[in-house]
Design an enzyme around this catalytic site. Sequence first.
Site, PDB file in Angstrom:
ATOM      1  N   GLU A  66      49.776  34.460  71.011  1.00  0.00           N
ATOM      2  CA  GLU A  66      48.639  33.507  70.703  1.00  0.00           C
ATOM      3  C   GLU A  66      49.097  32.020  71.610  1.00  0.00           C
ATOM      4  O   GLU A  66      50.138  31.512  71.394  1.00  0.00           O
ATOM      5  CB  GLU A  66      48.476  33.204  69.318  1.00  0.00           C
ATOM      6  CG  GLU A  66      47.369  32.005  68.972  1.00  0.00           C
ATOM      7  CD  GLU A  66      47.104  31.763  67.780  1.00  0.00           C
ATOM      8  OE1 GLU A  66      47.123  32.658  66.942  1.00  0.00           O
ATOM      9  OE2 GLU A  66      47.068  30.581  67.555  1.00  0.00           O
ATOM     10  N   GLU A  75      52.250  32.658  62.082  1.00  0.00           N
ATOM     11  CA  GLU A  75      52.887  31.465  61.972  1.00  0.00           C
ATOM     12  C   GLU A  75      53.672  31.204  60.790  1.00  0.00           C
ATOM     13  O   GLU A  75      53.664  30.102  60.008  1.00  0.00           O
ATOM     14  CB  GLU A  75      52.108  30.409  62.413  1.00  0.00           C
ATOM     15  CG  GLU A  75      51.623  30.631  63.841  1.00  0.00           C
ATOM     16  CD  GLU A  75      50.664  29.540  64.302  1.00  0.00           C
ATOM     17  OE1 GLU A  75      50.272  28.636  63.425  1.00  0.00           O
ATOM     18  OE2 GLU A  75      49.987  29.620  65.439  1.00  0.00           O
TER      19      GLU A  75
END
Length: 533
Positions: free
Chosen positions: A322, A205
């Site tokens: 994810e 991220e």
Amino acid sequence: MSSPVLLVWIGIWMCVFSHSAIIPAVGGDGSAEGTVFVDSQTIIGRTDKDFICATLDWWPPEKCDYGTCSWGHASLLNLNLSNNILANAIKAFSPLKLRLGGSLEDQIIYDTEDNRQPCLPFVQNSSAMFNFSHGCLPMPRWDELNALFKKTGAKIIFGLNALSGRTLQPDGTSTGTWDHKNAESFMRYTVSKNYTIHGWELGNELCAGGVGTRVLADQYALDTTTLADIVQRVYKGIKPKPLILAPGGFFDEKWFIDFIDRTTPTLGAVTHHLYNLGAGVDKNLVNKILDPSYLDRVYDTFKDLLDILKMYSTRAVAWVGESGGAYNSGHHLVTNAFVFSFWYLDQLGMSSAHDTKTYCRQSFIGGNYGLLNTTTFEPNPDYYSALLWHRLMGRNVLPTSFSGTKKIRAYAHCSRVSRGITLLLMNLDNSTTVYADVAFNSTGTFKRKTILLPPPFKGGNIREEFHLTAKDGDLHSQTVLLNGNILAVNSAGDIPPFVPVYVNSLTPIQVAPYSIVFAHLPNADVPACRLRH
């Protein structure tokens, strides 16, 4: 006197033709008819055979959200690796992809020969990113993890620390070149021990706006190319080589275009994350899950990424690296309860229809969105939903639509276990039972032929149905029923078998209120599935 074989045969056929008596009713005061339309000539997506994936994270017990600490001992550093349920739950997929990573992966040090720092666990630190200090993975723990992976046949994707060597700027950007020395040393240790890694992923991220910090697309592309070069060196003479995956973050069209344009020769999979339901503290999560228009909002993310990959003719494929639905560890009795299977299975259906090859669920264990209970390791409802998908839904995805009500979500794949198809139907309505006919285009027909059924009978127009409902009709229940029977591990920690009901294929599929149905139609003669492999 009738023979025992004849009596058994008659009994089973009575069940087949009176199946409504054994398909559980879930309340409701109305009924409706509808039709599932399946395009039998076209394949719109093709998943990996091991499409189902789940994550193991780094969060320590002190990780808390909204006053709730839900991670317990589910970290890669402290998870009880000797638990029988854990091993059996992984092994049941044969294989299950496990993605090792998460927010703290960019703060982890690998305690290999090159490391000159003390190997310490994560410690709470309010001035550090995500409120935790840097942590360390001891090599003996890595050895223990790999013993479990080998025992269970898991396929491992490891997320590497991508912030090493960078400088955090006042605007939140991390600049500088990735310092890969520790990662390369860790990779070499892994190869020296003959541990099999399916893929190495760079960072978590850090793309686009980032979470905690961000790295610009051009620099990230350079670092991903560096990772690919390292893999070529370290795995010299070894085949197959691990996949290169990145960026492992939230989709942003411009950032992803810039990144993919610069990594076309090296990248194996483009990984993106999804938490489309918002924060775990949101009190409207259930309403969002049961709202078809809300579920459809994420459609464009899958479509836009697929369009980008087609535009650049890259060999890279799309993965959901994810996805836990609701960020900050989910919501107890929502994201770990029966109701969440509507969201989860819809995600699997929608993503696979957009040629997503792998879908990694956050998490396998840990937080309030684990497939397994963090304390007892007992499977939550979504575990069984995932395993049913894995065993019934084949790789090839067929265009599917439903006419009759917007409250039915419908997906169809070529079957994993026959040359027919498997349908997934989910009823988001709380009171209406839907009777769904199945219609194909002009070349899709039901072909009468002999199929293998449990002895002593064989038949033609028979389908298998797997009906999932919540215990006592409670959407917040963590107990799921399959065809009216509770699914639970036994005292040895064994995963229960999935026993279908056998139904006459010429009758509509009955989808009770708030229920999920997998229907395997082995006799559906579908051109697109004749060469399904």
